[in-house]
Design a protein around this motif. Structure first.
Motif, PDB file in Angstrom:
ATOM      1  N   ALA A   1      54.231  40.368  27.890  1.00 14.21           N
ATOM      2  CA  ALA A   1      54.048  39.783  26.559  1.00 14.21           C
ATOM      3  C   ALA A   1      55.315  39.954  25.720  1.00 14.21           C
ATOM      4  CB  ALA A   1      52.849  40.424  25.871  1.00 14.21           C
ATOM      5  N   LYS A   2      55.919  41.130  25.791  1.00 18.30           N
ATOM      6  CA  LYS A   2      57.137  41.385  25.023  1.00 18.30           C
ATOM      7  C   LYS A   2      58.257  40.446  25.459  1.00 18.30           C
ATOM      8  CE  LYS A   2      60.400  44.981  23.707  1.00 18.30           C
ATOM      9  NZ  LYS A   2      60.769  46.392  23.842  1.00 18.30           N
ATOM     10  N   SER A   3      58.391  40.219  26.765  1.00 11.86           N
ATOM     11  CA  SER A   3      59.448  39.326  27.249  1.00 11.86           C
ATOM     12  C   SER A   3      59.199  37.883  26.808  1.00 11.86           C
ATOM     13  CB  SER A   3      59.595  39.418  28.770  1.00 11.86           C
ATOM     14  OG  SER A   3      58.492  38.831  29.409  1.00 11.86           O
ATOM     15  N   LEU A   4      57.941  37.531  26.568  1.00  8.43           N
ATOM     16  CA  LEU A   4      57.614  36.196  26.053  1.00  8.43           C
ATOM     17  C   LEU A   4      57.682  36.143  24.525  1.00  8.43           C
ATOM     18  CD1 LEU A   4      54.577  35.311  28.351  1.00  8.43           C
ATOM     19  CD2 LEU A   4      56.886  34.335  28.440  1.00  8.43           C
ATOM     20  N   GLY A   5      57.773  37.302  23.893  1.00  7.66           N
ATOM     21  CA  GLY A   5      57.858  37.355  22.443  1.00  7.66           C
ATOM     22  C   GLY A   5      56.527  37.163  21.740  1.00  7.66           C
ATOM     23  N   VAL A   6      55.440  37.546  22.417  1.00  4.40           N
ATOM     24  CA  VAL A   6      54.098  37.410  21.838  1.00  4.40           C
ATOM     25  C   VAL A   6      53.329  38.716  22.036  1.00  4.40           C
ATOM     26  CG1 VAL A   6      54.000  34.905  22.239  1.00  4.40           C
ATOM     27  CG2 VAL A   6      53.119  36.461  23.984  1.00  4.40           C
ATOM     28  N   PRO A   7      52.289  38.933  21.225  1.00  2.00           N
ATOM     29  CA  PRO A   7      51.440  40.106  21.468  1.00  2.00           C
ATOM     30  C   PRO A   7      50.501  39.849  22.648  1.00  2.00           C
ATOM     31  CG  PRO A   7      50.633  38.889  19.575  1.00  2.00           C
ATOM     32  CD  PRO A   7      51.906  38.212  20.014  1.00  2.00           C
ATOM     33  N   VAL A   8      49.901  40.915  23.147  1.00  2.00           N
ATOM     34  CA  VAL A   8      48.947  40.794  24.249  1.00  2.00           C
ATOM     35  C   VAL A   8      47.541  41.054  23.723  1.00  2.00           C
ATOM     36  CG1 VAL A   8      49.187  43.195  25.007  1.00  2.00           C
ATOM     37  CG2 VAL A   8      48.441  41.480  26.630  1.00  2.00           C
TER      38      VAL A   8
ATOM     39  N   ASP B   1      52.588  28.518  22.547  1.00  2.00           N
ATOM     40  CA  ASP B   1      51.963  27.717  21.494  1.00  2.00           C
ATOM     41  C   ASP B   1      50.808  28.470  20.839  1.00  2.00           C
ATOM     42  OD1 ASP B   1      53.735  25.653  21.983  1.00  2.00           O
ATOM     43  OD2 ASP B   1      52.294  24.409  23.081  1.00  2.00           O
ATOM     44  N   ARG B   2      50.029  29.204  21.623  1.00  2.00           N
ATOM     45  CA  ARG B   2      48.897  29.977  21.102  1.00  2.00           C
ATOM     46  C   ARG B   2      49.385  31.189  20.322  1.00  2.00           C
ATOM     47  NH1 ARG B   2      46.974  32.514  25.361  1.00  2.00           N
ATOM     48  NH2 ARG B   2      46.024  30.696  26.297  1.00  2.00           N
ATOM     49  N   GLY B   3      50.519  31.743  20.761  1.00  3.47           N
ATOM     50  CA  GLY B   3      51.094  32.896  20.072  1.00  3.47           C
ATOM     51  C   GLY B   3      50.601  34.233  20.580  1.00  3.47           C
ATOM     52  N   LYS B   4      49.962  34.246  21.757  1.00  2.00           N
ATOM     53  CA  LYS B   4      49.539  35.513  22.360  1.00  2.00           C
ATOM     54  C   LYS B   4      49.275  35.297  23.845  1.00  2.00           C
ATOM     55  CE  LYS B   4      44.719  34.897  21.026  1.00  2.00           C
ATOM     56  NZ  LYS B   4      43.610  35.428  20.263  1.00  2.00           N
ATOM     57  N   LEU B   5      49.428  36.378  24.606  1.00  2.00           N
ATOM     58  CA  LEU B   5      49.137  36.389  26.039  1.00  2.00           C
ATOM     59  C   LEU B   5      47.779  37.042  26.219  1.00  2.00           C
ATOM     60  CD1 LEU B   5      50.094  36.116  29.048  1.00  2.00           C
ATOM     61  CD2 LEU B   5      50.930  38.469  28.820  1.00  2.00           C
ATOM     62  N   ILE B   6      46.859  36.359  26.882  1.00  6.76           N
ATOM     63  CA  ILE B   6      45.528  36.921  27.129  1.00  6.76           C
ATOM     64  C   ILE B   6      45.461  37.372  28.579  1.00  6.76           C
ATOM     65  CG2 ILE B   6      43.042  36.521  27.084  1.00  6.76           C
ATOM     66  CD1 ILE B   6      43.597  34.275  25.024  1.00  6.76           C
ATOM     67  N   VAL B   7      45.159  38.650  28.771  1.00  9.99           N
ATOM     68  CA  VAL B   7      45.125  39.262  30.098  1.00  9.99           C
ATOM     69  C   VAL B   7      43.700  39.718  30.403  1.00  9.99           C
ATOM     70  CG1 VAL B   7      46.007  41.143  31.527  1.00  9.99           C
ATOM     71  CG2 VAL B   7      47.523  40.001  29.897  1.00  9.99           C
ATOM     72  N   ALA B   8      43.170  39.281  31.535  1.00 15.25           N
ATOM     73  CA  ALA B   8      41.830  39.688  31.969  1.00 15.25           C
ATOM     74  C   ALA B   8      41.903  40.982  32.767  1.00 15.25           C
ATOM     75  CB  ALA B   8      41.198  38.593  32.820  1.00 15.25           C
ATOM     76  N   MET B   9      40.978  41.875  32.469  1.00 12.87           N
ATOM     77  CA  MET B   9      40.811  43.130  33.199  1.00 12.87           C
ATOM     78  C   MET B   9      39.320  43.417  33.268  1.00 12.87           C
ATOM     79  SD  MET B   9      43.754  45.562  31.595  1.00 12.87           S
ATOM     80  CE  MET B   9      45.466  45.376  32.007  1.00 12.87           C
ATOM     81  N   THR B  10      38.929  44.285  34.166  1.00 12.68           N
ATOM     82  CA  THR B  10      37.507  44.607  34.274  1.00 12.68           C
ATOM     83  C   THR B  10      37.019  45.343  33.031  1.00 12.68           C
ATOM     84  OG1 THR B  10      37.987  46.675  35.415  1.00 12.68           O
ATOM     85  CG2 THR B  10      37.528  44.746  36.799  1.00 12.68           C
ATOM     86  N   SER B  11      35.710  45.297  32.823  1.00 16.47           N
ATOM     87  CA  SER B  11      35.119  45.984  31.671  1.00 16.47           C
ATOM     88  C   SER B  11      35.126  47.497  31.859  1.00 16.47           C
ATOM     89  CB  SER B  11      33.688  45.490  31.450  1.00 16.47           C
ATOM     90  OG  SER B  11      32.899  45.732  32.601  1.00 16.47           O
TER      91      SER B  11
ATOM     92  N   ILE C   1      40.195  31.465  36.001  1.00 13.54           N
ATOM     93  CA  ILE C   1      39.882  30.098  36.427  1.00 13.54           C
ATOM     94  C   ILE C   1      39.313  29.269  35.274  1.00 13.54           C
ATOM     95  CG2 ILE C   1      38.364  28.719  37.910  1.00 13.54           C
ATOM     96  CD1 ILE C   1      38.619  31.038  39.964  1.00 13.54           C
ATOM     97  N   ARG C   2      38.451  29.871  34.469  1.00 10.24           N
ATOM     98  CA  ARG C   2      37.846  29.169  33.321  1.00 10.24           C
ATOM     99  C   ARG C   2      38.847  28.918  32.200  1.00 10.24           C
ATOM    100  NH1 ARG C   2      33.705  33.037  33.889  1.00 10.24           N
ATOM    101  NH2 ARG C   2      34.456  34.074  32.001  1.00 10.24           N
ATOM    102  N   GLY C   3      39.991  29.593  32.245  1.00  8.28           N
ATOM    103  CA  GLY C   3      40.977  29.441  31.183  1.00  8.28           C
ATOM    104  C   GLY C   3      40.744  30.376  30.014  1.00  8.28           C
ATOM    105  N   ASP C   4      39.875  31.380  30.193  1.00  6.02           N
ATOM    106  CA  ASP C   4      39.615  32.349  29.138  1.00  6.02           C
ATOM    107  C   ASP C   4      40.664  33.460  29.113  1.00  6.02           C
ATOM    108  OD1 ASP C   4      37.375  30.916  28.397  1.00  6.02           O
ATOM    109  OD2 ASP C   4      36.010  32.121  29.617  1.00  6.02           O
ATOM    110  N   ALA C   5      41.577  33.444  30.071  1.00  7.76           N
ATOM    111  CA  ALA C   5      42.714  34.368  30.103  1.00  7.76           C
ATOM    112  C   ALA C   5      43.853  33.654  30.814  1.00  7.76           C
ATOM    113  CB  ALA C   5      42.355  35.657  30.833  1.00  7.76           C
TER     114      ALA C   5
END
Length: 149
Positions: free
Chosen positions: A75-82, A38-48, A99-103
């Motif tokens: 992301a590609k298998s879901l059909g969205v950018p990362v 629904d958002r149209g993208k996959l958000i992935v958390a990684m360290t800074s 946990i916060r839902g930011d990724a």
């Protein structure tokens, strides 16, 4: 085979044709996957900070590595950018971002600890690092020869 061909809409004799039915309800989808789509993208958390060879930035600013390839494949298998959320200053921060839902997920050389497993669900590890201990046997023998254990 005839029923399968009929559902695809070709190759079935007219006698076996199915009457048109009302539009089918969309298939059930896991809420986390639906949110990504629904958002149209996959958000992935990684360290800074970079963790070669898992993820790093080259001199030209290109982000790459094993974990980047994994995230892009999902992301590609879901059909969205990362999109990468690299705000985590520690591995625990990366878990907290999820946990916060930011990724939607974290890919960041994360070890499974009890404290983390009580907060998030881990996949099967795609890599298991075995730690080793190097010991100077000559120094150890000399140490023992002097009566120290």
């Amino acid at each position: 085979a005839v029923a399968l061909l009929a559902t695809w809409g070709f190759g079935a004799p007219a006698a076996f044709a199915q009457p048109s039915a009302p539009a089918a309800k969309p298939p059930a989808m896991a809420p986390d996957i639906k949110r990504v789509l629904d958002r149209g993208k996959l958000i992935v958390a990684m360290t800074s900070f970079d963790v070669p060879p898992f993820f790093m930035t080259d001199a030209n600013g290109r982000f790459y590595g094993l974990d980047v390839n994994l995230a892009e494949g999902i992301a590609k298998s879901l059909g969205v950018p990362v999109e990468y959320n690299r705000q985590g200053k520690s591995f625990n921060d990366v878990v907290d971002i999820v946990i916060r839902g930011d990724a939607d997920m974290a890919i960041s050389k994360l070890s499974i600890t009890m404290a983390r497993a009580m907060k998030v669900r881990f996949s099967q590890p795609y890599l298991v690092l075995r730690h080793g201990l190097l010991v100077n046997r000559l120094a150890t023998s000399a140490h023992r020869a002097k009566g120290r254990t």
